[in-house]
Design a protein around this motif. Sequence first.
Motif, PDB file in Angstrom:
ATOM      1  N   ILE A 280       1.043  -1.246   0.289  1.00 34.12           N
ATOM      2  CA  ILE A 280       0.255  -0.227   0.172  1.00 34.12           C
ATOM      3  C   ILE A 280       0.921   1.460   0.204  1.00 34.12           C
ATOM      4  N   ASP A 281       2.373   1.040   0.538  1.00 36.98           N
ATOM      5  CA  ASP A 281       3.047   2.229   0.606  1.00 36.98           C
ATOM      6  C   ASP A 281       3.855   2.279  -1.055  1.00 36.98           C
ATOM      7  N   ALA A 282       3.832   1.494  -2.017  1.00 35.20           N
ATOM      8  CA  ALA A 282       4.348   1.374  -2.875  1.00 35.20           C
ATOM      9  C   ALA A 282       4.307   2.125  -3.974  1.00 35.20           C
ATOM     10  N   ILE A 283       5.362   2.325  -5.113  1.00 34.42           N
ATOM     11  CA  ILE A 283       4.644   3.829  -6.156  1.00 34.42           C
ATOM     12  C   ILE A 283       5.297   2.817  -7.180  1.00 34.42           C
ATOM     13  N   THR A 284       5.464   3.115  -8.243  1.00 33.44           N
ATOM     14  CA  THR A 284       6.252   2.813  -9.204  1.00 33.44           C
ATOM     15  C   THR A 284       6.726   4.212  -9.664  1.00 33.44           C
ATOM     16  N   ALA A 285       8.206   4.145 -10.060  1.00 31.48           N
ATOM     17  CA  ALA A 285       8.685   5.636 -10.775  1.00 31.48           C
ATOM     18  C   ALA A 285       8.405   5.415 -12.055  1.00 31.48           C
ATOM     19  N   PRO A 286       8.553   6.652 -12.996  1.00 27.77           N
ATOM     20  CA  PRO A 286       8.629   6.194 -14.143  1.00 27.77           C
ATOM     21  C   PRO A 286       9.729   6.201 -14.510  1.00 27.77           C
ATOM     22  N   THR A 287       9.861   5.064 -16.324  1.00 25.06           N
ATOM     23  CA  THR A 287      10.842   5.195 -16.420  1.00 25.06           C
ATOM     24  C   THR A 287      11.770   5.804 -17.021  1.00 25.06           C
ATOM     25  N   PRO A 288      13.126   6.194 -17.100  1.00 28.11           N
ATOM     26  CA  PRO A 288      13.925   6.538 -17.879  1.00 28.11           C
ATOM     27  C   PRO A 288      13.366   6.924 -19.464  1.00 28.11           C
ATOM     28  N   LEU A 289      13.347   8.676 -19.593  1.00 30.77           N
ATOM     29  CA  LEU A 289      12.938   9.103 -20.881  1.00 30.77           C
ATOM     30  C   LEU A 289      13.895   8.565 -22.085  1.00 30.77           C
ATOM     31  N   TYR A 290      12.665   7.388 -23.124  1.00 27.80           N
ATOM     32  CA  TYR A 290      13.506   6.867 -24.115  1.00 27.80           C
ATOM     33  C   TYR A 290      14.477   8.399 -24.927  1.00 27.80           C
ATOM     34  N   GLU A 291      13.469   8.534 -25.276  1.00 27.51           N
ATOM     35  CA  GLU A 291      14.193  10.195 -26.362  1.00 27.51           C
ATOM     36  C   GLU A 291      13.469  11.836 -25.491  1.00 27.51           C
ATOM     37  N   PRO A 292      14.275  11.816 -25.090  1.00 27.86           N
ATOM     38  CA  PRO A 292      14.084  13.375 -23.881  1.00 27.86           C
ATOM     39  C   PRO A 292      14.000  14.561 -25.170  1.00 27.86           C
TER      40      PRO A 292
ATOM     41  N   ASP B  46      -4.842   8.732 -26.023  1.00 26.70           N
ATOM     42  CA  ASP B  46      -3.664   7.505 -25.886  1.00 26.70           C
ATOM     43  C   ASP B  46      -2.734   7.758 -27.141  1.00 26.70           C
ATOM     44  N   GLU B  47      -3.752   7.587 -27.967  1.00 34.64           N
ATOM     45  CA  GLU B  47      -3.753   7.321 -29.091  1.00 34.64           C
ATOM     46  C   GLU B  47      -3.056   8.598 -30.043  1.00 34.64           C
ATOM     47  N   ASP B  48      -3.144   9.795 -30.082  1.00 30.17           N
ATOM     48  CA  ASP B  48      -2.668  10.327 -30.278  1.00 30.17           C
ATOM     49  C   ASP B  48      -1.525  11.366 -29.395  1.00 30.17           C
ATOM     50  N   TRP B  49      -1.309  11.413 -28.371  1.00 24.30           N
ATOM     51  CA  TRP B  49      -1.095  11.405 -27.455  1.00 24.30           C
ATOM     52  C   TRP B  49       1.081  10.623 -27.171  1.00 24.30           C
ATOM     53  N   LYS B  50       0.705   9.914 -27.463  1.00 27.43           N
ATOM     54  CA  LYS B  50       1.737   8.974 -28.084  1.00 27.43           C
ATOM     55  C   LYS B  50       1.997   8.416 -29.271  1.00 27.43           C
ATOM     56  N   GLN B  51       1.715   9.686 -29.879  1.00 31.04           N
ATOM     57  CA  GLN B  51       1.762   9.085 -31.452  1.00 31.04           C
ATOM     58  C   GLN B  51       3.941   8.515 -31.971  1.00 31.04           C
ATOM     59  N   GLU B  52       4.133   9.091 -30.690  1.00 31.28           N
ATOM     60  CA  GLU B  52       5.479   9.530 -31.210  1.00 31.28           C
ATOM     61  C   GLU B  52       6.498   8.307 -30.309  1.00 31.28           C
ATOM     62  N   ASP B  53       5.714   7.661 -29.747  1.00 35.67           N
ATOM     63  CA  ASP B  53       6.465   7.102 -28.211  1.00 35.67           C
ATOM     64  C   ASP B  53       7.002   6.019 -29.595  1.00 35.67           C
ATOM     65  N   PRO B  54       8.649   4.994 -29.078  1.00 32.86           N
ATOM     66  CA  PRO B  54       9.127   4.299 -29.747  1.00 32.86           C
ATOM     67  C   PRO B  54       8.730   2.548 -29.511  1.00 32.86           C
ATOM     68  N   ASN B  55       8.526   3.222 -28.403  1.00 30.91           N
ATOM     69  CA  ASN B  55       7.921   2.125 -26.727  1.00 30.91           C
ATOM     70  C   ASN B  55       6.874   0.932 -27.358  1.00 30.91           C
ATOM     71  N   VAL B  56       7.479  -0.280 -27.448  1.00 33.39           N
ATOM     72  CA  VAL B  56       6.866  -1.162 -27.726  1.00 33.39           C
ATOM     73  C   VAL B  56       6.039  -2.190 -26.612  1.00 33.39           C
ATOM     74  N   PRO B  57       5.479  -2.446 -25.447  1.00 37.05           N
ATOM     75  CA  PRO B  57       3.566  -1.514 -25.774  1.00 37.05           C
ATOM     76  C   PRO B  57       3.835  -0.306 -25.312  1.00 37.05           C
ATOM     77  N   LEU B  58       3.492   0.682 -25.391  1.00 38.71           N
ATOM     78  CA  LEU B  58       3.780   2.762 -25.424  1.00 38.71           C
ATOM     79  C   LEU B  58       3.675   2.595 -23.911  1.00 38.71           C
ATOM     80  N   SER B  59       3.923   3.876 -23.136  1.00 41.62           N
ATOM     81  CA  SER B  59       4.589   3.757 -22.310  1.00 41.62           C
ATOM     82  C   SER B  59       3.433   3.910 -21.249  1.00 41.62           C
ATOM     83  N   PRO B  60       3.511   3.370 -19.971  1.00 38.22           N
ATOM     84  CA  PRO B  60       1.729   4.188 -18.977  1.00 38.22           C
ATOM     85  C   PRO B  60       3.004   5.749 -17.682  1.00 38.22           C
ATOM     86  N   TRP B  61       3.770   5.967 -18.130  1.00 39.41           N
ATOM     87  CA  TRP B  61       4.382   7.062 -17.177  1.00 39.41           C
ATOM     88  C   TRP B  61       4.363   8.148 -18.205  1.00 39.41           C
TER      89      TRP B  61
END
Length: 387
Positions: A133-145, A305-320
Motif C-alpha cells: 500500500i506504500d509502494a509506487i512505480t517510478a517513471p522509466t527513463p525517457l527514451y527520447e528526451p 493515448d493514441e494521439d498523445w503517444k503517437q511518437e512513442d517508440p516503446n512497444v507497448p506504449l509507456s504508462p508513464w
Amino acid sequence: MHKFVLTLAMVCFAAASTSAAEVVGISPNKPESGPFVKIDEGYMVPYEITIPGTDVKLKMVPVPGGTLKLGSPESEAGHTAAEAPEMDVEIEPFWMAEHETTWKQYKPYMELYQQFKKFQAAGVRKVTDDNKIDAITAPTPLYEPSFTFEHGEDPELPAVTMTNYSARQYTKWLSGVTGMQYRLPSEAEWEFAATGGSKTAYHFGDDAEQLGDYAWFSGNSDEAPHLVKGKKPNQFGLYDMHGNVWEWVLDQYSEEGFARLEGKKLKALDTVAWPSEPDPLMVKGGGWDDDAESCRAASKMGSSDEDWKQEDPNVPLSPWWFTSYPSTCVGFRVIRPLHEVEKKDADKFYRPEIEFLNLDVGDRLIEGRGILGLVDPELPAAIKESE
C-alpha cells in the motif's frame, strides 16, 4: 474577506508559528496580515516545506471553502455540452500548490527509478503484500528526451508530458515522504480554486480582455511555455490557473457533462467521475497554445493515448510518458485536503481502477521494465545511505 495575496513574510510566519506538535499549515493564532482561512482547529495559512531528501521547495496556499457552481451557463462564450448542466457543489477548504509542478519539483521523482533498481539489486526495502500500500512505480527513463524537453528543461518551467497515472504516483511519493496527504484535485476543487471565489468565466470577470495580465496563452506566449509565476496571481494567491499548461485532475472526461449528478446534494469528491478507461482523462485550464476561451475556469479537455503517444517508440506504449502534442502543454499541480482520508481509501487517488492500465503496469513490472519502491518518511535516509 477573500483577498488572498501570498507574501514571503506570510510564508515565514507560517513556518515560525508551527511547532512540531501542530499541523503544518495551521496556526493557532490569527495572522496579522496575508491570507488565511478560519477553521475549527485555528487558521489555515500558507506554508513552505522542503521536500524530504531534496533541496526542492513546495509552497502551498490555503483555499477557503465555499459553494461552486460547477460548469458554465450556455450564455458563456466557449461553453460546451461537457460543462453542463451547472451544479452546486460544496467545497471544503484545502491547500493548493501556488503554481504548477516544475521540472525542479518533478525530477527527484523521476530519479527514483534508478534508486529503486539499486534497492532491488541489494535486496533492501522489499515490496511485500503487507507494505504494498506504500509502494509506487517510478517513471522509466525517457527514451527520447527531445519530445518531453522540446521547450527546454529550465527548473522553473512547468513539467509536462507525464501521464495522469504518473502524476498520481508523484502525489503518492510526495505524501509518503512528507507524511501529509497530497493528491490531484477533483475537477470541482480545481475549478473553485481557479475562479478565486468569483462567479465569472475567469477569476477577474467574464471579459477575456485582461487575460494577458494573468495567463500565458496563444495571444502572448510566443508558442512556448513560460517560467511559473510570470503573471499576476488570482484572489487566492494562485498563479497560472489560466493558461501556461493544462493541469490533470482526478476525473474521467465525458462529453455528457454533469447529467449523472442532477438532483444530488454534492461535495467535491461526490462529483468525481472516477476513471475506468485509459482515456479520455481530464485536464483543466488551457495552455500556452490555446485561445482565451480554452483558458476559462470551466474549460476542460480529454486526453487521447493514441494521439498523445503517437511518437512513442516503446512497444507497448509507456504508462508513464506521453510524447506528442498537445501533451507538451499538459502538466499538473498538487493539493492537500484539510481532512485526510484513511490510507486504504486514498488508494483511489493514486491508482485508478483502469483494468488496461493496471495490466500494462503489471506487465512492465514482470518484464523488469518498471520498478516498484516503497515511499515513506525513511526513504530519504535510505537513499542517502545507499550513495
